[in-house]
Each structure stands twice: as structure tokens, then as C-alpha cells.
Design a protein around this motif. Structure first.
Motif, PDB file in Angstrom:
ATOM      1  N   ASP A 144      50.139  38.709  44.956  1.00 30.16           N
ATOM      2  CA  ASP A 144      49.872  38.517  46.281  1.00 30.16           C
ATOM      3  C   ASP A 144      49.080  37.309  46.475  1.00 30.16           C
ATOM      4  O   ASP A 144      48.829  37.473  47.837  1.00 30.16           O
ATOM      5  N   THR A 145      48.606  36.721  45.719  1.00 28.24           N
ATOM      6  CA  THR A 145      47.566  35.419  46.120  1.00 28.24           C
ATOM      7  C   THR A 145      48.249  34.158  45.824  1.00 28.24           C
ATOM      8  O   THR A 145      48.892  33.919  44.815  1.00 28.24           O
TER       9      THR A 145
ATOM     10  N   HIS B  84      47.441  29.576  55.691  1.00 25.70           N
ATOM     11  CA  HIS B  84      46.686  30.800  55.572  1.00 25.70           C
ATOM     12  C   HIS B  84      47.364  31.896  56.869  1.00 25.70           C
ATOM     13  O   HIS B  84      47.757  32.933  56.326  1.00 25.70           O
TER      14      HIS B  84
ATOM     15  N   LYS C 261      49.924  38.318  52.288  1.00 24.81           N
ATOM     16  CA  LYS C 261      49.493  37.602  51.153  1.00 24.81           C
ATOM     17  C   LYS C 261      48.109  36.807  51.400  1.00 24.81           C
ATOM     18  O   LYS C 261      47.748  36.719  52.438  1.00 24.81           O
ATOM     19  N   ARG C 262      47.379  36.402  50.296  1.00 25.43           N
ATOM     20  CA  ARG C 262      46.048  35.940  50.443  1.00 25.43           C
ATOM     21  C   ARG C 262      46.283  34.316  49.925  1.00 25.43           C
ATOM     22  O   ARG C 262      46.959  34.165  49.315  1.00 25.43           O
ATOM     23  N   LEU C 263      45.166  33.847  50.677  1.00 29.57           N
ATOM     24  CA  LEU C 263      44.991  32.320  50.064  1.00 29.57           C
ATOM     25  C   LEU C 263      43.661  32.117  49.446  1.00 29.57           C
ATOM     26  O   LEU C 263      42.756  32.245  50.293  1.00 29.57           O
ATOM     27  N   LEU C 264      43.479  31.466  48.365  1.00 30.90           N
ATOM     28  CA  LEU C 264      42.542  31.124  47.973  1.00 30.90           C
ATOM     29  C   LEU C 264      42.377  29.353  47.550  1.00 30.90           C
ATOM     30  O   LEU C 264      43.423  28.975  47.865  1.00 30.90           O
TER      31      LEU C 264
ATOM     32  N   ASN D 166      47.015  39.382  41.281  1.00 28.15           N
ATOM     33  CA  ASN D 166      47.138  38.207  41.845  1.00 28.15           C
ATOM     34  C   ASN D 166      48.576  37.726  42.311  1.00 28.15           C
ATOM     35  O   ASN D 166      48.584  36.581  42.801  1.00 28.15           O
TER      36      ASN D 166
ATOM     37  N   GLN E  77      49.019  35.011  55.694  1.00 29.29           N
ATOM     38  CA  GLN E  77      48.483  36.642  55.937  1.00 29.29           C
ATOM     39  C   GLN E  77      49.727  37.276  57.025  1.00 29.29           C
ATOM     40  O   GLN E  77      49.710  38.453  56.666  1.00 29.29           O
TER      41      GLN E  77
ATOM     42  N   TYR F 119      49.242  33.844  39.877  1.00 23.82           N
ATOM     43  CA  TYR F 119      49.238  33.469  41.063  1.00 23.82           C
ATOM     44  C   TYR F 119      50.641  33.298  41.819  1.00 23.82           C
ATOM     45  O   TYR F 119      51.410  32.819  40.888  1.00 23.82           O
TER      46      TYR F 119
END
Length: 308
Positions: A44-45, A66, A74-77, A42, A70, A100
Motif C-alpha cells: 500500500d506504499t 500524496h 495508500k501511503r507515499l514515501l 509495503n 491518500q 512497494y
């Protein structure tokens, strides 16, 4: 774990141990590969907390965040909290437990921060955190003085919840602009930032005797403004012929009461990108003083305000 390793961990009689190992072998027991630590997975999130996905400006902020994440791999939740402080705190704790890299708060209550947090278009009075926001006080003051310059003196404000610092500051800007012009500043209606809320307030205002109607209204956001003017239209009151209307943020074209309205706008995607930059500065230097980036609002004229 191999069968031999397992056998060393079983504290039973030799006969029972032999039977267990025999059954495991018969069922094809194999060593389960060790899972990667969730903290590593996580890292990278990032998590974004948003009150409602129906708010078009908040969605624009998410797009900016986002896209910038990106670009950095990295990711976005996204977690929808329904403006509930308990849900927000639960999400913060979850993000902290699971490693995170940071959190973006698109709505915020007075909760303790648990990890790198960037406040987007709001701030908390009790905490010094990184903030990217538009000058919301200036939004209210600018919108109200614009109406005054057009000759309006009977100006109402459709405000958001008192728990929202963003709405507090916009309302404060309205009230100060009215006081500075020696005009009454007690014409405030509170809603919950939704189209439905705006429609209900519009229905109430439309029922006032015509001589008591306001000549202009400043609405805290576009969603309520759309509901407001739709209720007016159904009551035979039209913008701007009967009532002038200005709002914060461009109105979402998918809303049922959509109409191009004069608005006090911000640049949510630019601000979202700036929030990502602040987060990574914080990650690389956790001890640096909190940074606050304040953007100025811009007035967009679309013909919903009449000169009187």
C-alpha cells in the motif's frame, strides 16, 4: 517457537541441551510473533524520487500525488536523490525488494526500471514507461516567441543541466524559436536549477558592458530566475526596465529574490493526480502499452516583460 520445538533443533549433548533449555526458561523465553511480510506491509506504499525538495514545482507535484494516493488509502514515501543516478537506482532497487506498489520519478536518469514506474514531467529516451508531463519543448518555444512578439531580439536563455531531459527540451524550444526568427541562438548559460546558480549567472551577466546586455532572458525555472533578478537588482539593473525576464513555473514566494514574473506554467497537482491514476492502471493491467499524457503549458503575464 516453543521450548519443545527448540529442543529438537539443538544438535548438542543431552546435558548441554538441558542446561540451555533451563536457562531459556529461567529468562522467560517466549515465542516471538511472526512478522508480517514486508512485501505485504509495503503493498500500500508508493515511493517518489525527487532531486531536491527546494524545487517548488516538484513539491507541488508531490502534493498532488500524496492527496490522490491518500484518497485511495495508500501511503507515499519520498526519497531525495540530489540528482544522483546511483542514489536513484539504489532507491528503485530498495522499492523493488520491499514490495512497494510503484514509483514516481520526479527526476530521472537512464536507469533500467525495476517495477511499475510513472515518470512525472520527464521521460527516458531508452525506456517505454508511463509518463505524465508538460510539453517542455513547447514551454521553451512559447516563452521565446512571446519575447520576440514584444520586440526583443537579443534574448539569452538560462538553461539547466544537459543531463536533464526536461531542460534539454526547454532549451531546444528556445533555440528553434530563435532560429525560426533568424536570430542567434548561442546565448545559453547553464546552471543547476538553484537560486544560487541563478544568482551567480546574474552576477556574470550584470558585469557585461551595457551595450552587450541582453534585452530579455528566458530562464528554465523560477528558482534560478529569482536568483538572477536579485543579482541584477544589486548591480542596479532592474526588471523589466533594463532587462525583461520570463521563466518556467511560478517563482517560490519564500525565495529571497521573489518577484512576480511572467511565466510559462503547468498544473503540477493535476498532473500528480493523473500520475497516480496511471500507476493504478499499470498495477491492474501490467501488460498494457505505456501511456503518455502530455499537458500544454499556459502563459501567465505578470509585467516582467517590456514592449520595446
Amino acid at each position: 517457537m516453543t521450548l519443545a520445538e527448540l529442543s529438537k533443533k539443538i544438535s548438542v549433548s543431552a546435558a548441554t541441551k538441558e542446561k540451555i533449555l533451563h536457562d531459556l526458561e529461567a529468562y522467560g523465553y517466549q515465542k516471538r510473533p511472526r512478522r508480517k511480510s514486508s512485501l505485504v506491509q509495503n503493498s500500500d506504499t508508493a515511493l517518489a524520487l525527487i532531486g531536491k525538495l527546494t524545487n517548488p514545482i516538484a513539491v507541488a507535484f508531490l502534493n498532488g500525488i500524496h492527496e490522490s494516493l491518500q484518497a485511495k488509502g495508500k501511503r507515499l514515501l519520498i526519497s531525495v536523490t540530489d540528482y544522483d543516478g546511483v542514489q536513484e537506482l539504489d532507491a528503485l532497487q530498495y522499492a523493488n525488494r520491499n514490495g512497494y506498489c510503484g514509483v514516481f520519478l520526479l527526476n530521472a536518469v537512464e536507469n533500467p526500471a525495476l517495477m511499475p514506474v510513472v515518470l512525472v514531467n520527464r521521460y527516458l529516451k531508452t525506456l517505454d514507461l508511463d509518463v505524465v508531463t508538460v510539453d517542455n519543448y513547447r514551454c521553451g518555444y512559447l516563452a521565446t516567441t512571446y519575447l520576440q512578439q514584444k520586440g526583443h531580439t537579443k534574448i539569452a536563455h538560462i538553461a539547466g543541466p544537459e543531463s536533464s531531459i526536461t531542460c534539454q527540451n526547454r532549451c531546444r524550444g528556445y533555440m528553434d524559436a530563435m532560429r525560426d526568427a533568424a536570430l542567434p541562438c548561442d546565448c545559453v548559460y547553464r546552471g543547476d536549477r538553484t537560486y544560487k546558480s541563478g544568482y551567480e549567472i546574474g552576477t556574470h551577466i550584470a558585469a557585461l558592458p551595457r551595450e552587450q546586455l541582453y534585452t530579455a532572458i528566458y530562464c528554465v525555472n523560477g528558482s534560478m530566475a529569482a536568483g538572477l533578478q536579485d543579482a541584477f537588482r544589486q548591480a542596479g539593473i532592474f526588471v523589466p526596465d533594463d532587462i525583461s525576464l520570463i521563466c518556467n513555473d511560478t517563482v517560490n514566494e519564500t525565495l529571497p529574490g521573489y518577484l512576480h514574473l511572467t511565466s510559462v506554467d503547468q498544473e503540477p497537482q493535476v498532473m500528480g493526480s493523473a500520475a497516480v491514476d496511471l500507476l493504478f492502471e499499470r498495477i491492474s493491467n501490467p501488460q498494457q502499452p505505456p501511456h503518455q499524457i502530455l499537458y500544454s503549458p499556459a502563459l501567465q503575464e505578470c509585467g516582467s516583460v517590456k514592449q520595446i
